[in-house]
Design a protein around this motif. Structure first.
Motif, PDB file in Angstrom:
ATOM      1  N   LEU A  88       0.820  -1.213   0.000  1.00 24.21           N
ATOM      2  CA  LEU A  88       0.000   0.000   0.000  1.00 24.21           C
ATOM      3  C   LEU A  88       0.856   1.267   0.000  1.00 24.21           C
ATOM      4  CD1 LEU A  88      -2.964  -0.892   2.389  1.00 24.21           C
ATOM      5  CD2 LEU A  88      -2.970  -0.675  -0.106  1.00 24.21           C
TER       6      LEU A  88
ATOM      7  N   GLU B 112      -5.882  -5.913  11.887  1.00 25.54           N
ATOM      8  CA  GLU B 112      -6.187  -6.557  10.602  1.00 25.54           C
ATOM      9  C   GLU B 112      -7.701  -6.606  10.482  1.00 25.54           C
ATOM     10  OE1 GLU B 112      -5.802 -11.013   8.832  1.00 25.54           O
ATOM     11  OE2 GLU B 112      -3.875 -10.054   9.382  1.00 25.54           O
TER      12      GLU B 112
ATOM     13  N   VAL C 289     -11.614  -2.860   5.198  1.00 30.12           N
ATOM     14  CA  VAL C 289     -11.542  -1.407   5.093  1.00 30.12           C
ATOM     15  C   VAL C 289     -12.894  -0.831   4.691  1.00 30.12           C
ATOM     16  CG1 VAL C 289      -9.106  -1.441   4.453  1.00 30.12           C
ATOM     17  CG2 VAL C 289     -10.838  -1.369   2.650  1.00 30.12           C
TER      18      VAL C 289
ATOM     19  N   LEU D 199      -7.520   0.198  -3.622  1.00 29.42           N
ATOM     20  CA  LEU D 199      -8.301  -0.467  -2.580  1.00 29.42           C
ATOM     21  C   LEU D 199      -9.790  -0.392  -2.888  1.00 29.42           C
ATOM     22  CD1 LEU D 199      -6.743   0.535   0.876  1.00 29.42           C
ATOM     23  CD2 LEU D 199      -6.955  -1.777  -0.060  1.00 29.42           C
TER      24      LEU D 199
ATOM     25  N   ASP E  60     -11.925  -4.931   1.333  1.00 31.42           N
ATOM     26  CA  ASP E  60     -10.585  -5.522   1.309  1.00 31.42           C
ATOM     27  C   ASP E  60     -10.040  -5.576   2.743  1.00 31.42           C
ATOM     28  OD1 ASP E  60     -10.586  -5.677  -1.456  1.00 31.42           O
ATOM     29  OD2 ASP E  60      -9.327  -3.909  -1.761  1.00 31.42           O
TER      30      ASP E  60
ATOM     31  N   VAL F  77      -7.000  -5.325   5.248  1.00 30.90           N
ATOM     32  CA  VAL F  77      -5.691  -4.681   5.323  1.00 30.90           C
ATOM     33  C   VAL F  77      -5.056  -5.025   6.661  1.00 30.90           C
ATOM     34  CG1 VAL F  77      -4.574  -2.414   5.649  1.00 30.90           C
ATOM     35  CG2 VAL F  77      -6.093  -2.809   3.695  1.00 30.90           C
ATOM     36  N   SER F  78      -3.760  -5.245   6.636  1.00 32.94           N
ATOM     37  CA  SER F  78      -2.990  -5.485   7.855  1.00 32.94           C
ATOM     38  C   SER F  78      -2.098  -4.279   8.126  1.00 32.94           C
ATOM     39  CB  SER F  78      -2.134  -6.744   7.700  1.00 32.94           C
ATOM     40  OG  SER F  78      -1.275  -6.906   8.819  1.00 32.94           O
TER      41      SER F  78
ATOM     42  N   ARG G  52      -0.166  -3.500   4.573  1.00 35.89           N
ATOM     43  CA  ARG G  52      -0.358  -4.407   3.442  1.00 35.89           C
ATOM     44  C   ARG G  52      -1.830  -4.725   3.229  1.00 35.89           C
ATOM     45  NH1 ARG G  52       3.198  -7.117   0.759  1.00 35.89           N
ATOM     46  NH2 ARG G  52       4.825  -6.479   2.235  1.00 35.89           N
ATOM     47  N   ALA G  53      -2.225  -4.707   1.949  1.00 33.84           N
ATOM     48  CA  ALA G  53      -3.553  -5.182   1.554  1.00 33.84           C
ATOM     49  C   ALA G  53      -3.470  -6.680   1.304  1.00 33.84           C
ATOM     50  CB  ALA G  53      -4.023  -4.460   0.304  1.00 33.84           C
TER      51      ALA G  53
ATOM     52  N   TRP H  92      -5.564  -7.942  -7.600  1.00 29.33           N
ATOM     53  CA  TRP H  92      -5.010  -6.591  -7.459  1.00 29.33           C
ATOM     54  C   TRP H  92      -4.548  -6.053  -8.814  1.00 29.33           C
ATOM     55  CZ3 TRP H  92      -5.112  -3.461  -3.278  1.00 29.33           C
ATOM     56  CH2 TRP H  92      -4.278  -2.331  -3.266  1.00 29.33           C
TER      57      TRP H  92
END
Length: 620
Positions: free
Chosen positions: A433, A451, A454, A544, A548, A550-551, A560-561, A568
């Motif tokens: 990201l 985590e 989104v 995004l 999704d 995300v972490s 990160r996604a 992606w």
């Protein structure tokens, strides 16, 4: 007795890396400043007509002094206005400065004013989209103020978020002049910060009305002086002291006191002593080296200071021919302990910090542990060991004596041996990201890693509506994109804090991810900010989609996604109609800035690479 340990090897390594990386542009900067200096006493270069214009408004005594080239003339550049509490005390400083200069057989002239806007007033308003750009306007206004070539030194009067970085950048372009920064000091303590935060969250939930909120805010921000929480304004002051650009121990002395006035007068005398006419020429460009910049970074990390300085310090360093990166911040953070708890990292304010030991104790601890550069010659005329001292009035005379040798309140400031955390308050995030930064000093360790799915917004006002509609009452990472410098000037999104804080208090895992800013007042909710490349440039945030996962993991530096690579790669970047950000409230005047501005990691500046533009591979 001085008990500085050998410099920490990580600090030494990072400093040497910065020096090596910056060698060419730094050499060019120093050559240019030396050339400016070689022109001699500057008003001596003016024609008689030029000079007559320059002192036409002065009294007879000052005119006679200005006709002589062996007395110093000090330029005053000020951010005074009487609307904003931090800058209102500066109204009376020029007269104090002029009187002090005359007492030295010299003169001082008010060279010019610079704009000073307040992020506290413009939060969530269109004016906030001019805030970051105001830094570069201030730098240019500083250059205009000093362009008359009448001066042998300069005093810079300013406090808040963009003002000090802008003044610094302007001062750097007149680096052949001795310089000293003159703060106004914080207002006395008002409503306790935890109570202010509680009322804000109750208002966000609709449990108290606007009258209660306004009363709480008015009790918090209640008199002349800087706001007392540890945001960008007070981070500015601490960093200036760590670079030796303030007099020792003077950052957090309250305004309107005999001590504050004495400090202002002494600062005038000191910048005269640092001038050629004063006999100990010590210009800005020789003082602000890579070591001074690293000291500022260390002070920021040790105190859990403002995330805005991952932008401002990069731009400030560039102005003196030094290149720093977010990775430098991250590596320093691994060895710089967290030594303070000042709101929003704790409940104390800067007055409590000052009383508990303040900057002098912080410097004492860092020097004693080998965690900062001692060999920076300050505007005070000493190395950094003098910054373990504090100013006091002995009758009418200003004197310095050693500050506290141990903390008077270890809930506010601690020694290195009992640090709140072994590492600093900022972390750099990297991943698919993009890159961003996060302030972790105010976030509980168990709440740092999030985590979650989104929810994406293109405007901060949409977040409020979704919160009030119950759409965010779950584990969620709120993404607010198209908030970067090229999109809309990179406003702070601090008004989101109460809503996200409520969700966190309900037991949800919550975080914010944005290519905008979250300010030095960012608090207990983990916020990945300044994400670059920004969405308007088809950065990863533009790819995004709602839902999704995300972490966000600051302990491991990851953002990160968790999206299948093929999925992606198949996506097109989202596009946002930005027209509503670009018109009204003067925003159309900054269209050129939005075109010229660099990315967040380069300091989000409109000046290009400064001297780097003249080097092979440089750009403008």
């Amino acid at each position: 007795m001085r008990q500085t340990l050998m410099l920490n090897p990580t600090i030494d390594r990072v400093t040497r890396r910065i020096e090596d990386r910056s060698a060419d542009r730094r050499r060019l900067y120093e050559e240019r400043m030396a050339r400016q200096h070689r022109r001699g006493v500057h008003r001596g270069e003016l024609s008689c007509g030029n000079l007559a214009h320059g002192f036409a408004a002065c009294g007879a005594g000052d005119k006679n002094s200005l006709k002589l080239m062996n007395s110093a003339n000090i330029g005053i550049v000020s951010s005074y206005n009487d609307m904003l509490s931090a800058h209102q005390p500066l109204e009376h400083f020029p007269e104090l400065i002029k009187q002090a200069a005359r007492g030295m057989g010299c003169t001082a002239q008010f060279a010019g004013g610079v704009p000073a806007m307040c992020d506290g007033v413009t939060q969530g308003q269109p004016g906030m989209e001019l805030s970051l750009f105001s830094r570069d306007v201030i730098a240019m206004a500083t250059a205009v103020a000093l362009s008359h070539n009448m001066f042998d030194g300069a005093l810079y009067l300013g406090v808040c978020d963009k003002i000090v970085p802008g003044l610094f950048i302007g001062a750097a372009r007149f680096g052949h002049l001795p310089a000293l920064f003159v703060p106004a000091g914080p207002m006395p303590s008002g409503l306790p910060n935890n109570e202010k935060s509680r009322i804000r969250q109750l208002y966000a939930e609709g449990k108290v009305g606007r009258d209660a909120l306004l009363e709480a805010e008015s009790e918090s921000y209640h008199s002349p002086g800087t706001c007392t929480f540890y945001g960008t304004a007070n981070s500015n002051q601490l960093m200036l002291e760590m670079m030796g650009l303030h007099l020792p121990g003077t950052s957090f002395v309250n305004p309107g006191t005999p001590l504050r006035d004495a400090i202002t007068r002494y600062g005038t005398e000191q910048v005269i002593r640092n001038s050629e006419q004063g006999g100990d020429y010590h210009p800005f460009y020789r003082q602000i080296t890579a070591k001074a910049i690293v000291n500022a970074m260390i002070g920021l990390l040790a105190s859990g200071g403002s995330t805005n300085h991952t932008l401002h310090l990069v731009a400030m360093a560039a102005a003196v021919g030094i290149t720093i990166t977010w990775d430098d911040f991250a590596e320093l953070s691994t060895v710089i302990p967290s030594l303070t708890r000042i709101y929003p990292n704790g409940q104390a304010d800067v007055n409590h910090f000052h009383a508990a030991g303040g900057v002098s104790l912080l410097v004492r601890e860092l020097l004693g542990a080998g965690l900062m550069h001692a060999d920076v010659k300050s505007a005070f005329g000493t190395d950094m060991h003098a910054y373990t001292q504090e100013p006091f009035l002995d009758g009418d005379q200003l004197v310095w004596r050693e500050g506290a040798r141990e903390s008077l309140d270890e809930e506010v400031v601690r020694p290195v041996a009992r640090a709140f955390s072994p590492t600093g308050g900022l972390a750099v995030l990297d991943g698919n990201l993009g890159r961003g930064v996060i302030k972790v000093s105010a976030v509980k360790p168990e709440q740092r890693r999030v985590e979650a799915p989104v929810r994406i917004f293109d405007d901060q006002s949409q977040v409020k509506a979704a919160f009030e509609g119950g759409e965010l009452d779950r584990d969620v990472i709120v993404v607010v994109r198209f908030q970067g410098p090229r999109a809309n000037g990179m406003p702070e999104l601090h008004q989101l804090t109460p809503f996200l804080g409520v969700l966190q208090d309900r037991g949800h895992r919550v975080a914010l991810v944005t290519d905008g800013r979250m300010s030095g007042a960012s608090g207990k909710v983990p916020a990945a900010i300044h994400v670059t490349p920004e969405a308007v440039d088809a950065g990863p945030l533009a790819y995004l989609r709602d839902g999704d996962v995300v972490s966000l993991d600051p302990d491991n530096g990851e953002l990160r996604a968790l999206v299948d690579a093929a999925e992606w790669a198949s996506r097109e970047p989202a596009i946002c109609d930005l027209d509503h950000y670009h018109h009204g409230m003067g925003r159309e005047l900054f269209a050129g800035f939005r075109q010229l501005v660099g990315g967040a990691e380069e300091g989000a500046a409109v000046f290009g690479g400064f001297d780097a533009a003249d080097l092979p591979g440089g750009h403008s």
